[in-house]
Structure formats: C-alpha cells, structure tokens
Design an enzyme around this catalytic site. Structure first.
Site, PDB file in Angstrom:
ATOM      1  N   GLU A  25       0.887  -1.177   0.000  1.00 17.23           N
ATOM      2  CA  GLU A  25       0.000   0.000   0.000  1.00 17.23           C
ATOM      3  C   GLU A  25       0.907   1.204   0.000  1.00 17.23           C
ATOM      4  O   GLU A  25       1.569   1.515   0.985  1.00 17.23           O
ATOM      5  CB  GLU A  25      -0.923  -0.019   1.216  1.00 17.23           C
ATOM      6  CG  GLU A  25      -2.104   0.912   1.064  1.00 17.23           C
ATOM      7  CD  GLU A  25      -1.921   2.202   1.847  1.00 17.23           C
ATOM      8  OE1 GLU A  25      -1.563   3.218   1.203  1.00 17.23           O
ATOM      9  OE2 GLU A  25      -2.124   2.181   3.056  1.00 17.23           O
ATOM     10  N   CYS A  45      -1.938   8.771   3.516  1.00 11.48           N
ATOM     11  CA  CYS A  45      -1.807   8.393   2.105  1.00 11.48           C
ATOM     12  C   CYS A  45      -3.066   8.697   1.311  1.00 11.48           C
ATOM     13  O   CYS A  45      -3.007   8.931   0.100  1.00 11.48           O
ATOM     14  CB  CYS A  45      -1.466   6.909   1.999  1.00 11.48           C
ATOM     15  SG  CYS A  45      -2.647   5.828   2.828  1.00 11.48           S
TER      16      CYS A  45
END
Length: 502
Positions: A270, A304
C-alpha cells in the site's frame, strides 16, 4: 500438539496499570534489549520530550524473530478456529479497556490530535473484531469436474510467517490491519514499525497480545537501524509474504527484494497517493467544503489517502475558494493534546523541510498563496494555494503535509482528465447533488477507491482497501485480506481407476 492460550499476566505488564518496559525488542515472547549496540530515542514531535530509549536490534535478533515465528506457527495453524478467535476477541476487549492509554500514546508519539487519535483507536478496535471472524471464514471448495470417479478440492491454509513493515502516520492501525488478520488466519508475524513510532506501531501491539494470551513466538517486534535490518527483513528466507505500507519508492525496492532473495515471496504493497477531490458544478458547497477540509488537513495531511488536489469546476470555483479559506481560518493549530486543536506537529524535521520546499516551489511556479505562515517548532500552519496547474510540483507530488492546492477545471470532462493525470491511484472523491452522476464519474476514476459526497480519507475493516497504478498491489480488509494472507492448495482425489491412453 495443543495450543495453550495464557490466561494470566506475565511480568512485562500489569493488567490494571499502564504498560511499561518499552526499551527493547519483543522476540519469542520475551522482552529484551537488542544486540546492535545503538539506542533509538523515541520523542514527542510536539514537545521534543524523550518517550523511550530503545536498544536496537541487529541481524541476529531479526533471524531469531523469524525462526521463533516459524517454530510457533506450526501449532498455531493447527489450532481450532475458536482458539484463534478467542485471542482476537480478548485483544479487542483489552483495546477497549485501555482506550485512554492507547489514545494518549498515539497523541504523544505521532503528534496526532485528539480527534485523529480517537479515529485511529476506532480503526484498530474495528479491525480486531473483524479479524476475530476470520478463523471461521477460511473456506475451501469442491469444484465441479467433468471426469467420472475423480474429485477436485481446494484447501485454504495460512501462508506461514508474514513480515510487516509499517509507517508512522497511522502507526498502530497500519501495523494492526496486517497483524490482526495474519494471526487470526493462523500465520505468525514479525513486525518492523517505523523508527518515529516504535511503540504505537509495534511494542504497544505486542503488549496487547501478550496480555490477551497469544502464545510466545507468534508475534515478534524488531526495531533496528535500516542499514542493519532494512533489506535483511525482506530478503530473509522465512517469511512468505511482506506486507508494506509506505512510499512508492521504498515499496518498489521491497518488491524487488522479495523476488531477488533465496525464496520468492509475495508482497502486499500500500503505497503513495495523490488523491483528487473533484467538486462538480452542482455540488452542495457547504458539504463539499467541510469534507474537503477534513480530507486535506486531518493529521496535518500526513495520510496516504489525504486529498492532495482539490479540483473545482470553474462555475463554482471562486465561491468554493472563499468558503474553503474561511473555514480553514477557523482551524486551531498547536499542541495536539488540546482537544480544540485541529492541526498538530508534523512528524519530524525532515518532513518539515520537505513541506517548506513544496511551499517554495508552489510560489516559484506561479501559484497564488491565500493562507500560510511560518512553522512554530514542528507545527506548520495550514497553507492554501490557488491558480495551481496539474503540472506543478505541488500538484504532481504527494503533499504529506498541511498544504492544499486548488485547481480549476472547465467542465466535468476536464475535471476527470485532471483527476487521472497522475502516476498514483489510491483514493479519490467527487461531490455532486446527483448521486448517480457521482457514481458514473467515480467509475471512470483510475483509483482503487472513490467516495461520492465524502472525503478521500475513508477506510473500513470490511472494504477492499488498496490502490491502482503506482499506489500499490493487493487489497486489505474483509475477504480480500483473507485471500492475501492464505494460500490455496488444489488437490484431486481419484476414487475409481483411470483409463490411460498408454
């Protein structure tokens, strides 16, 4: 072999008092100093206070952690689903009982505001409860077969040992969303938290599982210098999968290491994001402004999924900007321990310097600054820029800080083109009063996630969290993480003799 779950506390914690002893490694159920010979000073990013001094690990410690995990995992994989589920439920109970303690650690170690720390605690609690259901959701299959007298089966089993490398921004959650499913599914784990958050990202989780009675060796936490154990962590022959959350640059390197070592291993990556939030011409501006402010400035933008580019239709651009700036002006910044503070410190001086460089580049490239201010220690006031073009550095790179670039789009088609004009594809958002218009727009966005009439910082323990393009590989959450952290074994069984051609 029967797996025994401990029911009484061990010496490194108190079931009634606060956890202590965050000064070393947790390997094979033992708290001990690392053997590297160096000390990691863990500090509060707002006050500079030293929270712990950790004796760091070397390669021998790492090897011991992986070996311990491999040995313990065999019996754990054979344990009944209820045995594993019981540990997960007990862990969730402890997380609930220690709510205030956990929130306090998240605030002090990662610079989280109270609101962000509460959100992270909720994520940690939720993913633990979801993982508690996983032992009873590991299903195989019987496949139809066009051949008489023969059976086709698919068995599902744990991978074995999983290595987890986690970041500092949502440290406890982004560690635990891999740790909890991995353990629940019968794997063992070696966890390497970020050096800025070794306690909330690792040692605090180990304390919870120790108190919950997880057998020794199944969870190991190693904290050491990158130059000593960084590459070795992914190159080691024991782990079958490396779960990494962090930058695309580092994730690409870890992916290369995973296939270049003595045993090719799987990866779950990720990585970075550049989330667009598109405000279409019929959007409810009150809703869009409030959501976008959260999407950009929650945890100082150090997420993020943070809204990295705000793309506004030209018809409503000026009004949106006026309302957005007015709302941002109401945000208080400073000591994250104060409940009315919305923005706390950025994590370290390196990050602060990067943010100041991005601000300077935005000015140099022609963007107009509407809000800003000088840093106060590591607290950077919220910055807002308009007149931003998609080719500017402030729009192309991930702004992992409190900097909001606003772009103007001439219609829906251009807004979509701008949204997709990035190497990343993690999260995204779109605002419109016409929900189905929003869904159709969302389907054209090149991202793993798009949220209609909500901000881009959205995650649940049951959804398929993950990105496209340079934002990663694999999916976290629900049935998707079950598939990531287990393997299928196809077995055929012949019940009647076959007739072979020769």
């Amino acid at each position: 072999m029967t797996v025994k779950v401990a029911t009484t506390p061990r010496s490194s914690y108190s079931s009634t008092g606060r956890y202590t002893g965050f000064d070393g490694q947790y390997i094979n159920g033992t708290w001990r100093p690392g053997r590297h010979g160096s000390i990691l000073a863990d500090t509060d990013p707002y006050s500079g206070e030293t929270l712990a001094e950790i004796q760091q690990a070397n390669k021998d410690d790492l090897d011991e952690a992986y070996s311990s995990a491999a040995s313990a995992q065999i019996a754990w994989a054979a344990a009944t689903p209820m045995t594993r589920a019981a540990v997960m439920f007990r862990s969730a109970q402890i997380i609930e009982e220690r709510h205030d303690e956990i929130v306090d650690w998240i605030i002090r170690e990662s610079g989280s505001t109270k609101a962000k720390a509460e959100l992270e605690w909720q994520f940690v609690y939720s993913v633990t409860l979801e993982a508690a259901s996983f032992p009873h959701r590991m299903r195989g299959d019987i496949l139809p077969l066009d051949e008489a007298g023969k059976e086709s089966r698919v068995y599902r089993s744990p991978l074995g040992v999983i290595g987890v490398i986690s970041p500092w921004n949502f440290p406890m959650y982004l560690s635990h969303r891999s740790v909890a499913p991995a353990l629940a599914l019968g794997n063992a784990v070696v966890l390497k938290p970020a050096e800025d958050t070794p306690i909330t990202g690792g040692l605090l989780i180990a304390k919870v599982y120790e108190e919950a009675g997880l057998p020794p060796g199944l969870l190991n936490v190693v904290i050491g210098p990158i130059e000593e154990i960084g590459d070795a962590f992914s190159l080691h022959p024991i782990p079958r999968l490396i779960s990494f959350t962090g930058s695309t640059r580092v994730g690409r390197h870890i992916g290369q290491l995973a296939i270049s070592g003595p045993r090719i291993k799987r990866v779950a990556l990720e990585l970075g994001g550049n989330a667009p939030c598109v405000i279409l011409d019929d959007a409810d501006l009150d809703q869009a402004v409030r959501a976008t402010v959260i999407g950009r400035f929650l945890h100082q933008g150090q997420i993020c999924m943070s809204t990295n580019r705000i793309i506004v239709d030209a018809k409503i651009h000026d009004e949106f900007v006026d309302r957005f700036v007015a709302h941002v002006k109401t945000l208080k910044y400073g000591d994250p321990k104060n409940s009315d503070v919305s923005l706390g410190p950025v994590i370290n001086q390196k990050q602060l310097k990067a943010h100041l460089a991005h601000i300077a580049s935005a000015r140099a490239e022609g963007a107009t600054q509407l809000l800003g201010g000088d840093p106060q220690g590591q607290v950077l006031p919220p910055h807002v820029f308009v007149g931003v073009r998609n080719e500017m550095t402030v729009a192309r790179e991930e702004m992992f800080g409190p900097i909001a670039p606003i772009l103007k789009a001439n219609g829906e088609a251009e807004a979509l083109r701008m949204a997709n004009d990035t190497e990343f594809g993690l999260s995204s958002a779109v605002f419109t009063r016409d929900r189905e218009r929003g869904v159709q727009f969302a389907l054209k966005v090149e991202a793993g996630m798009t949220h209609v009439n909500d901000h881009s910082v959205d995650d649940t323990s049951t959804g398929p969290f993950g990105g496209e393009k340079n934002s990663g590989l694999g999916r976290f959450g629900g049935d998707w993480i079950i598939h990531e952290f287990t393997r299928e074994h196809w077995i055929t069984v012949r019940h009647e003799p076959a007739v072979y051609p020769f």
